[in-house]
Design a protein around this motif. Structure first.
Motif, PDB file in Angstrom:
ATOM      1  N   GLU A  88       0.842  -1.198   0.000  1.00 20.29           N
ATOM      2  CA  GLU A  88       0.000   0.000   0.000  1.00 20.29           C
ATOM      3  C   GLU A  88       0.872   1.242   0.000  1.00 20.29           C
ATOM      4  O   GLU A  88       1.942   1.269   0.585  1.00 20.29           O
ATOM      5  CB  GLU A  88      -0.918  -0.002   1.224  1.00 20.29           C
ATOM      6  CG  GLU A  88      -1.979  -1.077   1.111  1.00 20.29           C
ATOM      7  CD  GLU A  88      -3.008  -0.989   2.216  1.00 20.29           C
ATOM      8  OE1 GLU A  88      -2.637  -0.521   3.313  1.00 20.29           O
ATOM      9  OE2 GLU A  88      -4.153  -1.378   1.984  1.00 20.29           O
ATOM     10  N   ILE A  89       0.395   2.250  -0.685  1.00 16.78           N
ATOM     11  CA  ILE A  89       1.121   3.518  -0.751  1.00 16.78           C
ATOM     12  C   ILE A  89       0.172   4.597  -0.265  1.00 16.78           C
ATOM     13  O   ILE A  89      -1.024   4.579  -0.587  1.00 16.78           O
ATOM     14  CB  ILE A  89       1.597   3.796  -2.194  1.00 16.78           C
ATOM     15  CG1 ILE A  89       2.678   2.768  -2.574  1.00 16.78           C
ATOM     16  CG2 ILE A  89       2.121   5.208  -2.352  1.00 16.78           C
ATOM     17  CD1 ILE A  89       3.089   2.811  -4.023  1.00 16.78           C
ATOM     18  N   PHE A  90       0.700   5.572   0.482  1.00 17.81           N
ATOM     19  CA  PHE A  90      -0.153   6.623   1.029  1.00 17.81           C
ATOM     20  C   PHE A  90      -0.247   7.784   0.054  1.00 17.81           C
ATOM     21  O   PHE A  90       0.766   8.266  -0.458  1.00 17.81           O
ATOM     22  CB  PHE A  90       0.413   7.105   2.381  1.00 17.81           C
ATOM     23  CG  PHE A  90      -0.452   8.171   2.996  1.00 17.81           C
ATOM     24  CD1 PHE A  90      -1.698   7.848   3.547  1.00 17.81           C
ATOM     25  CD2 PHE A  90      -0.032   9.503   3.002  1.00 17.81           C
ATOM     26  CE1 PHE A  90      -2.489   8.839   4.106  1.00 17.81           C
ATOM     27  CE2 PHE A  90      -0.845  10.490   3.557  1.00 17.81           C
ATOM     28  CZ  PHE A  90      -2.067  10.160   4.119  1.00 17.81           C
ATOM     29  N   VAL A 110      -3.562   3.257  -0.416  1.00 14.24           N
ATOM     30  CA  VAL A 110      -4.177   2.483  -1.484  1.00 14.24           C
ATOM     31  C   VAL A 110      -3.261   1.332  -1.916  1.00 14.24           C
ATOM     32  O   VAL A 110      -2.043   1.464  -1.946  1.00 14.24           O
ATOM     33  CB  VAL A 110      -4.496   3.337  -2.744  1.00 14.24           C
ATOM     34  CG1 VAL A 110      -5.733   4.164  -2.531  1.00 14.24           C
ATOM     35  CG2 VAL A 110      -3.314   4.206  -3.139  1.00 14.24           C
ATOM     36  N   SER A 111      -3.887   0.196  -2.250  1.00 16.48           N
ATOM     37  CA  SER A 111      -3.160  -0.922  -2.844  1.00 16.48           C
ATOM     38  C   SER A 111      -3.220  -0.755  -4.363  1.00 16.48           C
ATOM     39  O   SER A 111      -3.911   0.134  -4.872  1.00 16.48           O
ATOM     40  CB  SER A 111      -3.795  -2.248  -2.456  1.00 16.48           C
ATOM     41  OG  SER A 111      -5.068  -2.347  -3.081  1.00 16.48           O
ATOM     42  N   LEU A 112      -2.557  -1.648  -5.092  1.00 16.57           N
ATOM     43  CA  LEU A 112      -2.540  -1.520  -6.542  1.00 16.57           C
ATOM     44  C   LEU A 112      -3.947  -1.636  -7.116  1.00 16.57           C
ATOM     45  O   LEU A 112      -4.363  -0.851  -7.972  1.00 16.57           O
ATOM     46  CB  LEU A 112      -1.629  -2.591  -7.151  1.00 16.57           C
ATOM     47  CG  LEU A 112      -1.296  -2.418  -8.631  1.00 16.57           C
ATOM     48  CD1 LEU A 112       0.092  -2.949  -8.908  1.00 16.57           C
ATOM     49  CD2 LEU A 112      -2.285  -3.054  -9.568  1.00 16.57           C
ATOM     50  N   ARG A 113      -4.715  -2.622  -6.602  1.00 20.86           N
ATOM     51  CA  ARG A 113      -6.059  -2.822  -7.119  1.00 20.86           C
ATOM     52  C   ARG A 113      -6.914  -1.570  -6.907  1.00 20.86           C
ATOM     53  O   ARG A 113      -7.653  -1.133  -7.789  1.00 20.86           O
ATOM     54  CB  ARG A 113      -6.690  -4.032  -6.409  1.00 20.86           C
ATOM     55  CG  ARG A 113      -8.052  -4.377  -6.939  1.00 20.86           C
ATOM     56  CD  ARG A 113      -8.572  -5.647  -6.330  1.00 20.86           C
ATOM     57  NE  ARG A 113      -9.959  -5.841  -6.728  1.00 20.86           N
ATOM     58  CZ  ARG A 113     -10.662  -6.939  -6.464  1.00 20.86           C
ATOM     59  NH1 ARG A 113     -10.106  -7.942  -5.795  1.00 20.86           N
ATOM     60  NH2 ARG A 113     -11.913  -7.033  -6.847  1.00 20.86           N
ATOM     61  N   GLU A 114      -6.766  -0.978  -5.712  1.00 25.77           N
ATOM     62  CA  GLU A 114      -7.538   0.244  -5.426  1.00 25.77           C
ATOM     63  C   GLU A 114      -7.032   1.420  -6.264  1.00 25.77           C
ATOM     64  O   GLU A 114      -7.814   2.262  -6.706  1.00 25.77           O
ATOM     65  CB  GLU A 114      -7.416   0.587  -3.943  1.00 25.77           C
ATOM     66  CG  GLU A 114      -8.182  -0.373  -3.065  1.00 25.77           C
ATOM     67  CD  GLU A 114      -7.748  -0.306  -1.610  1.00 25.77           C
ATOM     68  OE1 GLU A 114      -8.530  -0.716  -0.756  1.00 25.77           O
ATOM     69  OE2 GLU A 114      -6.601   0.148  -1.340  1.00 25.77           O
ATOM     70  N   ALA A 115      -5.725   1.466  -6.452  1.00 30.57           N
ATOM     71  CA  ALA A 115      -5.158   2.579  -7.228  1.00 30.57           C
ATOM     72  C   ALA A 115      -5.712   2.579  -8.646  1.00 30.57           C
ATOM     73  O   ALA A 115      -6.007   3.637  -9.206  1.00 30.57           O
ATOM     74  CB  ALA A 115      -3.635   2.467  -7.275  1.00 30.57           C
ATOM     75  N   LEU A 116      -5.876   1.374  -9.233  1.00 30.10           N
ATOM     76  CA  LEU A 116      -6.480   1.304 -10.566  1.00 30.10           C
ATOM     77  C   LEU A 116      -7.951   1.711 -10.483  1.00 30.10           C
ATOM     78  O   LEU A 116      -8.455   2.454 -11.324  1.00 30.10           O
ATOM     79  CB  LEU A 116      -6.363  -0.109 -11.133  1.00 30.10           C
ATOM     80  CG  LEU A 116      -5.026  -0.506 -11.750  1.00 30.10           C
ATOM     81  CD1 LEU A 116      -5.016  -1.989 -12.084  1.00 30.10           C
ATOM     82  CD2 LEU A 116      -4.733   0.312 -13.002  1.00 30.10           C
ATOM     83  N   ARG A 117      -8.630   1.204  -9.447  1.00 34.90           N
ATOM     84  CA  ARG A 117     -10.063   1.457  -9.298  1.00 34.90           C
ATOM     85  C   ARG A 117     -10.338   2.960  -9.200  1.00 34.90           C
ATOM     86  O   ARG A 117     -11.167   3.504  -9.906  1.00 34.90           O
ATOM     87  CB  ARG A 117     -10.556   0.763  -8.022  1.00 34.90           C
ATOM     88  CG  ARG A 117     -12.046   0.913  -7.767  1.00 34.90           C
ATOM     89  CD  ARG A 117     -12.386   0.512  -6.348  1.00 34.90           C
ATOM     90  NE  ARG A 117     -12.015  -0.870  -6.039  1.00 34.90           N
ATOM     91  CZ  ARG A 117     -11.795  -1.321  -4.798  1.00 34.90           C
ATOM     92  NH1 ARG A 117     -11.897  -0.503  -3.752  1.00 34.90           N
ATOM     93  NH2 ARG A 117     -11.464  -2.568  -4.596  1.00 34.90           N
ATOM     94  N   TYR A 118      -9.565   3.644  -8.346  1.00 38.01           N
ATOM     95  CA  TYR A 118      -9.799   5.086  -8.148  1.00 38.01           C
ATOM     96  C   TYR A 118      -8.981   5.928  -9.119  1.00 38.01           C
ATOM     97  O   TYR A 118      -9.107   7.136  -9.138  1.00 38.01           O
ATOM     98  CB  TYR A 118      -9.414   5.489  -6.714  1.00 38.01           C
ATOM     99  CG  TYR A 118     -10.078   4.646  -5.659  1.00 38.01           C
ATOM    100  CD1 TYR A 118     -11.442   4.336  -5.728  1.00 38.01           C
ATOM    101  CD2 TYR A 118      -9.356   4.183  -4.556  1.00 38.01           C
ATOM    102  CE1 TYR A 118     -12.050   3.559  -4.746  1.00 38.01           C
ATOM    103  CE2 TYR A 118      -9.956   3.425  -3.575  1.00 38.01           C
ATOM    104  CZ  TYR A 118     -11.303   3.095  -3.676  1.00 38.01           C
ATOM    105  OH  TYR A 118     -11.894   2.334  -2.724  1.00 38.01           O
ATOM    106  N   SER A 119      -8.072   5.277  -9.848  1.00 36.86           N
ATOM    107  CA  SER A 119      -7.145   5.989 -10.733  1.00 36.86           C
ATOM    108  C   SER A 119      -6.283   6.970  -9.959  1.00 36.86           C
ATOM    109  O   SER A 119      -6.117   8.127 -10.364  1.00 36.86           O
ATOM    110  CB  SER A 119      -7.925   6.716 -11.842  1.00 36.86           C
ATOM    111  OG  SER A 119      -7.086   6.971 -12.933  1.00 36.86           O
ATOM    112  N   CYS A 120      -5.731   6.491  -8.842  1.00 33.56           N
ATOM    113  CA  CYS A 120      -4.920   7.358  -7.972  1.00 33.56           C
ATOM    114  C   CYS A 120      -3.598   7.703  -8.652  1.00 33.56           C
ATOM    115  O   CYS A 120      -2.826   6.827  -9.021  1.00 33.56           O
ATOM    116  CB  CYS A 120      -4.643   6.647  -6.647  1.00 33.56           C
ATOM    117  SG  CYS A 120      -3.441   7.533  -5.639  1.00 33.56           S
TER     118      CYS A 120
END
Lengths: 379, 628
Positions: free
Chosen positions: B344-346, B369-379
């Motif tokens: 996870e990265i902040f 956010v984890s990688l999956r979340e980063a893609l989901r939210y487009s962080c």
């Protein structure tokens, strides 16, 4: 040393050379060129600047070159044979890879004021070098098989280069020029018969093997040969030219339609009317009579070459003179055969008549060599 | 001088032999001159004055183009044409003036034709009028004795029955121009026929030679009024080859219509074999306008349109891929091992790199956010971080493996390569060193990174299938299938690909995913990724002042909207990429278009090919009883 020996042999020196200049040949060359100017004027529809004027300028340059070459001792030209051949060969190599391609196959080097075609130079350089070879070679060795190899190699090298361009016309002229010098040098006639019959045999084998299991060439290569031998299979290209050329020649009749009255050529039927097909226009406008007179002029030039060569005891000079005369002969005869529908169209200009700088300069230069051989012969 | 006497003697003998041979040849020349000029002179004089040997070209019919289900996209229509041949019309001007009484022919057109005639060779027919009625032809035929050199002809004209939907794919033909002739090194005599139609754009241009076919010749003898005396030789040509596309009309039309009003492009690809199913660029134009030469006003209208209707944006348009590039960065980082699947990265909303602030699109940040979340939210911050960790070279390598930054072999002109930068590239082209900030920008698909919609659809198809798919647009050439079934597997771990696929699934199906509002809520689910790519540099002042609202900007400075996706999520069948030029947010503009096109594609069901073009063609010939 050389002065004394020349004097002893009766070779003219200094201003006495002018007395021995071969005026009949120079006059004949000028006459043919003059007919050429008239025809160029005619096919351009009366436009002097288009083709006639540049051709006249080239003739003048070539004529001056001829005079300069004439008065230079033939011994100097003899020693220049190998360098001339080597330079021509290098230039041929050069255009093969870096030259400008125009009109399909002919390649040249653009010097700005003139476009040099090294293949034209090679025609004379080859005659020079083979004449030199047989002058150097002892009489007894002439017909020895291994001494036959060098001249064949000397001829094959430039031939391969020009065939690669592809320029069949020049290749034929090169081979004929070399063969003539070898014939005159005394190479046994059996070799010539063997050469001719093996070429004929090979052609025959290639033709009859078609369709059998032992077929020598690939199918598409046969098709290429077919188009080459029968240009009417390419009706919008060569076949059209030949048909129209024959019509023009034939419609000239006995005495022609008159200067600038040839309908076929004036109506733009022939795209090459100012170069390879210029004889067509000439024959249409001046008829059978004009054609015969032109042919006689050409033959007279050759005749004078024979006269001087027969009296020349310098072997190099004699071989060179007749070699050049033969090359000149092949030039006009192949061209005429071609436009009269007796030979395939291979792209050989009519000497001194066709529009083009390199051929004009090279031919006049070559006759400079003939003159030099004539002037500097022992009397 | 002590030359042996033998030499001159042998030399003389040989010289005489040679002279004899030369005299023989000269005699042949003289004999031939006599034969042509004197003996057969009458025959040739007649040929020269009264008869003409005439060579007529028989233009081949151009190859027909079909779509995947057998609909005709380009065909040849019969039209009546009148031609004139200079060498037969003794006085072309008088003949044309007489002709003008029978058919509509303006004075200006007559002078044009005369000019054309003087430029062409004497036997080349020049078109006088085309698209004529049967009555005109009948009138001309009845008056033929007074109209030497005038030839009524049944000609062929290209027609695009479906028109605008395939304008960018098929392209169009047009009359060959002097400029064309100077550009191409082609000695085909057909090109010398005035107004002969050659391909100018699209497949018509790229597959020009096979489509054109080979001309036949007829050598005929005609008398002075142009009546054919006899046919001397008839060499038949061969018609152009027929083509069948992998693109189907139904989907192509739907995509084109769905994008109406936007400057937009969409590509749909079969995930199993790389077949391009739709290649739509909007706005489009009517290719039929070009066939006989386009009018100046039409041309200007097309050229001045700021939406550039003539450009095929699917392969010629290059755009920063924006967030649709994040899959590439994620895959590069996973493969290289700089992150693992649960790391996870902040995200505080921005990242400082060498004193410069790189912002996340969400001002307040996404938190951890984890990688999956980063893609989901487009962080954005997550991808700045992993991009810098993995480095630009690895990212570019991965992008190329997925089909970005390489030129795909489609039969279209000007297919562009796009750009996947490297340090070396920047040094060579920008004369500058590579900065870390450049890597961060590339991490969110901005900066130097450029891709075409075709490349994005290929990337998505490769991600979805795990295969190295090559886009394929021609299904059959001359009834021979071009299909080659040798798609190799991508050199990535399935585990990593699956992780990215779940991230893409979330984008469309997780309530907080950026494309949730454009989900497909049926038996099938869609996985995707939105993208919004900037075309301008946002100054610090603008950002602080808060006037960065897209709608307030002039059109050409607004962001591009992008979406890539594939469906169904399980057992994928199609991938899609959509770009709306200056459309704003990808989630709002591009995703709904992609969803609708994808739904249409899924509803069309079996993607089998239609009847073979060959059968269609021979059927038509039988029915009409004429060759087309």
């Amino acid at each position: 040393m050389s002065f004394i020996s020349e004097k002893y042999q009766g070779i003219p020196t200094g201003f006495r050379k002018i007395l021995h200049f071969h005026w009949p040949i120079a006059l004949l060359l000028t006459s043919v060129s003059f007919i050429g100017f008239l025809m160029l004027f005619s096919v351009s529809g009366g436009n002097f600047n288009k083709w006639a004027e540049p051709q006249i300028i080239r003739f003048c340059i070539g004529f001056i070159a001829m005079i300069v070459i004439s008065f230079t001792p033939i011994s100097i030209w003899r020693s220049m044979s190998i360098p001339t051949y080597l330079i021509s060969l290098i230039l041929l190599f050069y255009v093969e890879y870096f030259g400008i391609t125009g009109k399909g196959a002919q390649r040249w080097i653009d010097l700005g004021f003139i476009r040099l075609q090294p293949s034209e130079f090679m025609k004379i350089a080859l005659v020079m070098v083979i004449a030199l070879y047989y002058d150097w070679l002892g009489e007894d060795k002439v017909s020895k098989l291994r001494w036959l190899l060098p001249p064949i190699l000397l001829t094959a090298l430039p031939m391969i280069l020009v065939l690669n361009q592809p320029d069949l016309g020049t290749a034929i002229l090169l081979a004929s020029g070399a063969a003539v010098v070898m014939l005159l040098a005394g190479v046994s006639l059996w070799y010539f018969m063997a050469g001719i019959s093996s070429i004929a045999g090979l052609v025959y084998a290639v033709i009859i093997s078609r369709g059998t299991e032992f077929q020598i060439l690939k199918n598409y290569q046969y098709q290429r040969i077919e188009t080459f031998l029968d240009p009417s299979s390419d009706p919008l290209g060569t076949g059209y030219h030949i048909t129209q050329s024959k019509i023009a020649l034939g419609s000239g009749g006995y005495s022609g339609r008159g200067f600038m009255q040839g309908t076929q050529s004036q109506l733009n039927f022939l795209p090459e009317k100012h170069t390879d097909f210029i004889f067509t226009t000439f024959a249409e406008e001046f008829g059978f009579l004009g054609g015969i007179i032109l042919l006689l002029l050409y033959i007279l030039i050759i005749f004078f070459c024979y006269l001087t060569a027969m009296q020349n005891h310098n072997r190099y000079s004699a071989l060179l003179t007749l070699g050049i005369a033969a090359t000149f002969f092949f030039y006009f005869s192949v061209n005429m055969l071609m436009v009269m529908g007796l030979a395939p169209v291979v792209g050989v200009p009519l000497p001194l008549m066709s529009y083009g700088g390199s051929a004009m300069l090279v031919l006049l230069g070559a006759f400079g060599l003939v003159q030099s051989a004539h002037i500097h012969k022992a009397r | 001088m002590n030359l042996p006497l033998k030499t001159p003697r042998r030399f003389r003998r040989r010289a005489l032999l040679l002279a004899g041979m030369q005299l023989g040849l000269a005699g042949t020349l003289a004999w031939r001159m006599n034969q042509l000029g004197v003996k057969e002179s009458d025959k040739f004089r007649l040929l020269a004055e009264e008869n003409r040997i005439n060579i007529r070209l028989q233009p081949p019919s151009r190859g027909i183009i079909y779509d995947r289900s057998g609909n005709t996209l380009a065909l040849n229509r019969q039209v009546y044409t009148i031609e004139i041949i200079r060498e037969q019309a003794t006085d072309p001007e008088a003949v044309l003036n007489r002709l003008a009484e029978l058919i509509p022919l303006s004075k200006i057109r007559i002078s044009e034709i005369l000019k054309e005639l003087s430029r062409r060779r004497a036997f080349v027919p020049v078109t006088v009028a085309t698209g004529l009625e049967w009555e005109h032809i009948a009138a001309v035929s009845a008056n033929s004795p007074s109209l030497p050199g005038i030839i009524p002809k049944l000609g062929l004209n290209r027609k695009y029955p479906i028109g605008a939907d395939f304008a960018h794919v098929i392209g169009y033909v047009g009359p060959v121009s002097d400029y064309d002739l100077s550009q191409i090194n082609d000695k085909d005599p057909l090109l010398l026929i005035p107004r002969f139609q050659i391909g100018k754009n699209g497949i018509e241009a790229k597959v020009e030679k096979p489509l054109r076919g080979k001309a036949g010749y007829k050598t005929i003898e005609v008398n002075s009024v142009g009546r054919v005396m006899r046919v001397l030789k008839d060499q038949s040509g061969s018609p152009g080859v027929n083509l069948q596309l992998t693109i189907g009309h139904d989907l192509q039309r739907f995509a084109t219509e769905r994008m109406q009003g936007e400057s937009s492009a969409a590509v749909v690809m079969d995930v199993n074999n790389g077949d391009v199913l739709a290649l739509a660029s909007a706005p489009t134009f009517d290719p039929n306008k070009f066939v006989n030469g386009i009018s100046v006003s039409d041309w200007e209208a097309l050229n001045d349109n700021k939406y550039r209707p003539l450009a095929n944006k699917t392969v010629q348009g290059l755009y920063p891929p924006g967030s649709t590039f994040k899959m590439v960065v994620a895959l590069a980082a996973l493969t290289d091992g700089v992150i693992n699947k649960n790391e996870e990265i902040f995200c505080p909303g921005h990242k400082d790199i060498n004193g410069r602030k790189f912002h996340c699109w969400r001002k307040g940040g996404h938190g951890k956010v984890s990688l999956r979340e980063a893609l989901r939210y487009s962080c954005d911050v997550f991808f700045y971080d992993i991009a810098i960790r993995v480095g630009i070279e690895k990212i570019t390598e991965t992008a190329k493996a997925l089909g970005l930054g390489i030129k795909h072999d489609l039969p279209l002109p000007a297919v562009r390569t796009g750009l996947m930068p490297t340090k070396q590239w920047k040094r060579k082209n920008k004369k500058q060193d590579w900065f870390i900030g450049d890597t961060a920008n590339a991490g969110i698909g901005q900066g130097f990174v450029l891709a075409s919609p075709l490349q994005l659809a290929t990337m998505t198809a490769r991600l979805a299938s795990g295969l190295i798919l090559q886009p394929r647009m021609l299904n059959m050439i001359d009834n021979k299938s071009t299909f080659i079934n040798e798609n190799q597997k991508l050199n990535f771990k399935t585990e990593h690909l699956n992780l990215i696929r779940t991230g893409m699934y979330d984008v469309s199906n997780h309530p907080r995913g950026t494309a949730f509002s454009s989900r497909i809520d049926e038996k099938y689910k869609m996985a995707g990724k939105t993208g919004t790519s900037q075309v301008r540099f946002i100054s610090k002042k603008e950002r602080e002042g808060g006037v960065t609202k897209n709608e307030d900007l002039p059109w050409n400075r607004r962001d591009h909207a992008l979406f890539v996706g594939y469906a169904p999520y399980k057992n994928p069948r199609y991938s899609i990429s959509v770009i709306v030029e200056h459309g704003g947010a990808g989630s709002r503009k591009a995703a709904p278009i992609a969803r609708d096109i994808m739904k249409k594609a899924l509803s069309l069901g079996e993607n089998s090919y239609g009847p073979m073009p060959n059968q269609i063609r021979s059927d038509k010939i039988k029915k009409s009883g004429k060759t087309v």
